[in-house]
Design an enzyme around this catalytic site. Structure first.
Site, PDB file in Angstrom:
ATOM      1  N   HIS A 344       0.763  -1.206   0.082  1.00 32.61           N
ATOM      2  CA  HIS A 344       0.166   0.030  -0.046  1.00 32.61           C
ATOM      3  C   HIS A 344       0.819   1.241  -0.143  1.00 32.61           C
ATOM      4  O   HIS A 344       1.852   1.155   0.534  1.00 32.61           O
ATOM      5  CB  HIS A 344      -0.882  -0.235   1.095  1.00 32.61           C
ATOM      6  CG  HIS A 344      -2.189   1.028   1.135  1.00 32.61           C
ATOM      7  ND1 HIS A 344      -2.070   2.344   1.407  1.00 32.61           N
ATOM      8  CD2 HIS A 344      -3.309   0.605   0.710  1.00 32.61           C
ATOM      9  CE1 HIS A 344      -3.263   2.716   1.145  1.00 32.61           C
ATOM     10  NE2 HIS A 344      -4.096   1.726   0.618  1.00 32.61           N
ATOM     11  N   ASP A 400      -7.748  -5.445  -0.302  1.00 33.63           N
ATOM     12  CA  ASP A 400      -8.573  -6.214  -1.436  1.00 33.63           C
ATOM     13  C   ASP A 400      -8.182  -7.621  -1.214  1.00 33.63           C
ATOM     14  O   ASP A 400      -8.552  -8.638  -1.972  1.00 33.63           O
ATOM     15  CB  ASP A 400      -7.694  -5.870  -2.863  1.00 33.63           C
ATOM     16  CG  ASP A 400      -8.478  -4.599  -3.128  1.00 33.63           C
ATOM     17  OD1 ASP A 400      -7.838  -3.613  -3.383  1.00 33.63           O
ATOM     18  OD2 ASP A 400      -9.568  -4.332  -3.310  1.00 33.63           O
TER      19      ASP A 400
HETATM   20  C1  SDX Z   1      -6.181  -0.087  -3.082  1.00 33.08           C
HETATM   21  O1  SDX Z   1      -4.611   4.269  -2.039  1.00 33.08           O
HETATM   22  C2  SDX Z   1      -5.532   3.654  -1.411  1.00 33.08           C
HETATM   23  O2  SDX Z   1      -5.746   3.938  -0.532  1.00 33.08           O
HETATM   24  C3  SDX Z   1      -6.114   2.489  -2.139  1.00 33.08           C
HETATM   25  C4  SDX Z   1      -6.972   1.658  -1.561  1.00 33.08           C
HETATM   26  C5  SDX Z   1      -8.473   2.398  -1.249  1.00 33.08           C
HETATM   27  O3  SDX Z   1      -9.046   2.035  -0.308  1.00 33.08           O
HETATM   28  O4  SDX Z   1      -8.416   3.146  -2.133  1.00 33.08           O
HETATM   29  O5  SDX Z   1      -6.241   1.178  -0.225  1.00 33.08           O
HETATM   30  C6  SDX Z   1      -7.524   0.532  -2.273  1.00 33.08           C
HETATM   31  O6  SDX Z   1      -6.030   0.254  -4.235  1.00 33.08           O
HETATM   32  C7  SDX Z   1      -5.211  -0.897  -2.290  1.00 33.08           C
HETATM   33  C8  SDX Z   1      -4.341  -1.613  -3.081  1.00 33.08           C
HETATM   34  C9  SDX Z   1      -4.674  -2.574  -4.103  1.00 33.08           C
HETATM   35  N1  SDX Z   1      -3.654  -3.204  -5.105  1.00 33.08           N
HETATM   36  C10 SDX Z   1      -2.885  -4.220  -4.908  1.00 33.08           C
HETATM   37  O7  SDX Z   1      -3.206  -5.036  -4.161  1.00 33.08           O
HETATM   38  C11 SDX Z   1      -2.031  -4.467  -5.997  1.00 33.08           C
HETATM   39  C12 SDX Z   1      -0.658  -4.906  -5.566  1.00 33.08           C
HETATM   40  N2  SDX Z   1       0.076  -3.774  -4.725  1.00 33.08           N
HETATM   41  C13 SDX Z   1       1.006  -3.115  -5.246  1.00 33.08           C
HETATM   42  O8  SDX Z   1       0.862  -2.896  -6.741  1.00 33.08           O
HETATM   43  C14 SDX Z   1       1.479  -1.728  -4.506  1.00 33.08           C
HETATM   44  O9  SDX Z   1       1.704  -2.430  -3.189  1.00 33.08           O
HETATM   45  C15 SDX Z   1       0.591  -0.581  -4.539  1.00 33.08           C
HETATM   46  C16 SDX Z   1       0.250  -0.218  -5.838  1.00 33.08           C
HETATM   47  C17 SDX Z   1      -0.625  -0.859  -3.734  1.00 33.08           C
HETATM   48  C18 SDX Z   1       1.305   0.478  -3.737  1.00 33.08           C
HETATM   49  O10 SDX Z   1       2.358   0.837  -4.869  1.00 33.08           O
HETATM   50  P1  SDX Z   1       3.602   1.989  -4.279  1.00 33.08           P
HETATM   51  O11 SDX Z   1       3.243   2.631  -3.361  1.00 33.08           O
HETATM   52  O12 SDX Z   1       4.188   2.583  -5.635  1.00 33.08           O
HETATM   53  O13 SDX Z   1       4.730   0.883  -4.266  1.00 33.08           O
HETATM   54  P2  SDX Z   1       5.895   0.436  -5.076  1.00 33.08           P
HETATM   55  O14 SDX Z   1       5.393  -0.317  -6.459  1.00 33.08           O
HETATM   56  O15 SDX Z   1       6.562   1.665  -5.176  1.00 33.08           O
HETATM   57  O16 SDX Z   1       6.732  -0.571  -4.360  1.00 33.08           O
HETATM   58  C19 SDX Z   1       7.662  -0.422  -3.289  1.00 33.08           C
HETATM   59  C20 SDX Z   1       8.398  -1.306  -3.069  1.00 33.08           C
HETATM   60  C21 SDX Z   1       9.139  -2.245  -4.489  1.00 33.08           C
HETATM   61  O17 SDX Z   1      10.333  -2.803  -4.139  1.00 33.08           O
HETATM   62  P3  SDX Z   1      11.636  -1.946  -4.727  1.00 33.08           P
HETATM   63  O18 SDX Z   1      11.709  -2.031  -5.988  1.00 33.08           O
HETATM   64  O19 SDX Z   1      11.741  -0.878  -3.834  1.00 33.08           O
HETATM   65  O20 SDX Z   1      12.678  -3.269  -4.211  1.00 33.08           O
HETATM   66  O21 SDX Z   1       7.635  -2.424  -2.567  1.00 33.08           O
HETATM   67  C22 SDX Z   1       7.320  -3.476  -3.664  1.00 33.08           C
HETATM   68  C23 SDX Z   1       7.976  -2.981  -4.936  1.00 33.08           C
HETATM   69  O22 SDX Z   1       8.293  -4.077  -5.679  1.00 33.08           O
HETATM   70  N3  SDX Z   1       5.970  -4.151  -3.608  1.00 33.08           N
HETATM   71  C24 SDX Z   1       5.444  -5.282  -3.605  1.00 33.08           C
HETATM   72  C25 SDX Z   1       4.166  -5.109  -3.644  1.00 33.08           C
HETATM   73  N4  SDX Z   1       3.840  -3.768  -3.413  1.00 33.08           N
HETATM   74  C26 SDX Z   1       5.115  -3.101  -3.363  1.00 33.08           C
HETATM   75  N5  SDX Z   1       6.250  -6.146  -3.656  1.00 33.08           N
HETATM   76  C27 SDX Z   1       5.390  -7.443  -3.960  1.00 33.08           C
HETATM   77  N6  SDX Z   1       4.241  -7.408  -3.860  1.00 33.08           N
HETATM   78  C28 SDX Z   1       3.349  -6.292  -3.845  1.00 33.08           C
HETATM   79  N7  SDX Z   1       2.394  -6.497  -3.761  1.00 33.08           N
END
Ligand code: SDX
Length: 469
Positions: A344, A400
């Site tokens: 998140h 989710d």
């Molecule tokens: C919702 O914003 C809100 O409030 C949204 C929400 C709402 O109520 O409106 O809460 C609802 O959208 C929840 C999120 C649902 N999406 C998912 O479950 C999809 C999977 N999650 C990721 O795509 C991600 O965590 C996000 C999109 C939710 C957040 O992305 P960010 O903040 O841009 O994080 P990032 O991609 O910059 O990741 C930071 C690090 C990375 O590693 P490094 O490159 O630093 O080594 O964390 C890792 C990412 O690879 N990472 C994950 C991960 N999420 C982040 N690694 C594995 N699995 C994941 N799910």
């Protein structure tokens, strides 16, 4: 309150106790104080850390994992409130009295009958459209039905009595399957003049139309795409109960109705998430609230946002068994692929909504072998992820991760999970649009230009040989 639904309240209060034990509720001082513009903030890619506005509507405590709507913590709202009360709270800033709530519920029931919109929707190939696409289309069609924004301003206020042969549609009044379903044309009497704020499609009445209409359209779309007629809502059922009934054609049990109501409360608002921000950007141009909600639906559909709940179920089915989890997870990790339902932008702690949805998923799947298996795979995966990514990168389950298991236990198809999220979030989208419009300023961030300057303009015959810049 039905015996079993008291159990649901107990589950929620236990989740609250656990959260209090594991996290402090101390608000983050840098995110809970009045703003004197201009404001200093450290901004990362994707506007991470940017402060867009002031709000009284809701606060996401990302470091501790708490969620507050208008000063009430989410656990209490789920334990003691209903979605109707919470959407009223988000919109008006206070919980409704008995009379206010009765009046509000009556209005929501009245606004469910978007018959002209449903009739227009039936003219589209809904069975070939993703439900979220159909839902977005529906909000545009509602704009036609309920407002005057596109009507020629010189046209007098045409009386909007809709004759049965023109604009009402057959509704299944007792859904018993095609052979003996009873259809009847539902007539609908419209007040013969448009209420003032419906003319501009920006006021509270339009927000209530959308709050009710998006839910009503979700039910209609769920039926139309299977070639069935929409089902008329049942005035005896709650907002949550009618959502289940009009989608599935089956009256929900008291527990299903209560659990859906809790899930709608959990999804109602969440700060400046992508879909809320999208709806506010559209509203800030003085467009209108139907198009703002349409923008919110468009943004929510994405798998990085509200579309994740549908993909979580596919992912759990793909894993197949608890034994497969470690190898499956290692493969994903080695390819640095995102695990749906985890991580998140704001929560660097356990999402409080997952704290409620996880035990509810366990409760709802205990009798059903198939969905119980999905729940156990989810629990095993959660442990694997928290053990590694949780420790290294503060990656925890988000809203989710368990929501889909709860909906699947009610027999709801997975491609309706995100529309349910949209139904709930209309409360957050519209209340934040209304709040922002009170001190509106069009959203217009900057981009850092890192391209070239002073290039010579080449005649066309010399092009194609020049180095691409
Ligand atoms: C919702 O914003 C809100 O409030 C949204 C929400 C709402 O109520 O409106 O809460 C609802 O959208 C929840 C999120 C649902 N999406 C998912 O479950 C999809 C999977 N999650 C990721 O795509 C991600 O965590 C996000 C999109 C939710 C957040 O992305 P960010 O903040 O841009 O994080 P990032 O991609 O910059 O990741 C930071 C690090 C990375 O590693 P490094 O490159 O630093 O080594 O964390 C890792 C990412 O690879 N990472 C994950 C991960 N999420 C982040 N690694 C594995 N699995 C994941 N799910």
């Amino acid at each position: 309150m039905h015996e079993n639904t008291k159990e649901i309240t107990g589950i929620i209060l236990k989740a609250k106790e656990k959260a209090i034990k594991e996290t402090s509720r101390e608000p983050e001082p840098e995110l809970t104080k009045p703003i004197n513009w201009p404001v200093d903030c450290v901004v990362g890619p994707g506007l991470e850390g940017a402060i867009a506005c002031e709000t009284r509507i809701g606060y996401v405590n990302g470091s501790k994992g708490w969620l507050v709507y208008r000063g009430y913590n989410i656990f209490d709202l789920c334990a003691y409130g209903t979605y109707e009360e919470v959407s009223y709270l988000l919109m008006y800033g206070y919980l409704p009295s008995n009379t206010q709530l009765t009046r509000f519920k009556k209005k929501l029931i009245e606004y469910r009958t978007a018959h002209q919109t449903k009739r227009l929707l039936m003219g589209f190939p809904i069975e070939k459209m993703k439900p979220m696409g159909a839902l977005r289309l529906g909000t545009n069609l509602m704009r036609q039905e309920f407002t005057d924004v596109d009507r020629d301003k010189y046209l007098s206020n045409v009386a909007r009595i809709i004759a049965a042969d023109e604009d009402s549609i057959p509704m299944e009044t007792t859904p018993m399957g095609e052979e003996n379903a009873i259809y009847e044309f539902k007539r609908q009497q419209r007040e013969d003049s448009i209420k003032e704020d419906l003319k501009h499609a920006t006021g509270f009445e339009s927000c209530f139309h959308l709050l009710s209409g998006v839910a009503s359209l979700t039910g209609a779309i769920a039926r139309l795409r299977c070639g069935q007629m929409p089902i008329e809502h049942d005035p005896e059922l709650s907002f949550a109960g009618n959502l289940i009934y009009t989608m599935t054609g089956k009256k929900p049990t008291p527990v299903e109705e209560r659990v859906m109501d809790v899930s709608l409360i959990l999804h109602a608002d969440h700060g400046m998430n992508a879909s809320t921000f999208a709806s506010m950007v559209v509203a800030s141009t003085l467009s209108d609230v139907y198009l703002s909600v349409g923008a919110g639906i468009a943004a929510l559909q994405g798998p990085l946002h509200g579309g994740a709940n549908e993909r979580v179920i596919e992912m759990l089915k793909d894993i197949g068994s608890e034994e497969n989890v470690p190898a499956w997870f290692e493969k994903k990790r080695s390819k640095k692929e995102k695990i749906m339902g985890f991580g998140h932008r704001v929560y660097k702690s356990y999402d409080p909504r997952a704290r409620v949805l996880s035990p509810l998923a366990k409760y709802m799947t205990k009798e059903n072998k198939k969905s119980k298996k999905l729940y156990r795979i989810a629990r095993t995966l959660e442990k694997e992820v928290i053990k590694t990514l949780g420790a290294e990168k503060k990656i925890f389950p988000n809203v989710d991760f368990y929501s889909g298991i709860v909906y699947a236990s009610m027999g709801i198809p997975s491609d309706l999970f995100t529309p349910i999220f949209a139904v709930s979030r209309v409360a957050g989208w519209t209340s934040r649009v209304q709040e922002y419009l009170r001190k509106n300023r069009i959203f217009r961030p900057r981009a850092m230009y890192i391209g070239p300057f002073d290039k010579e303009f080449p005649p066309i015959e010399n092009r194609g040989r020049t180095k691409k810049s």
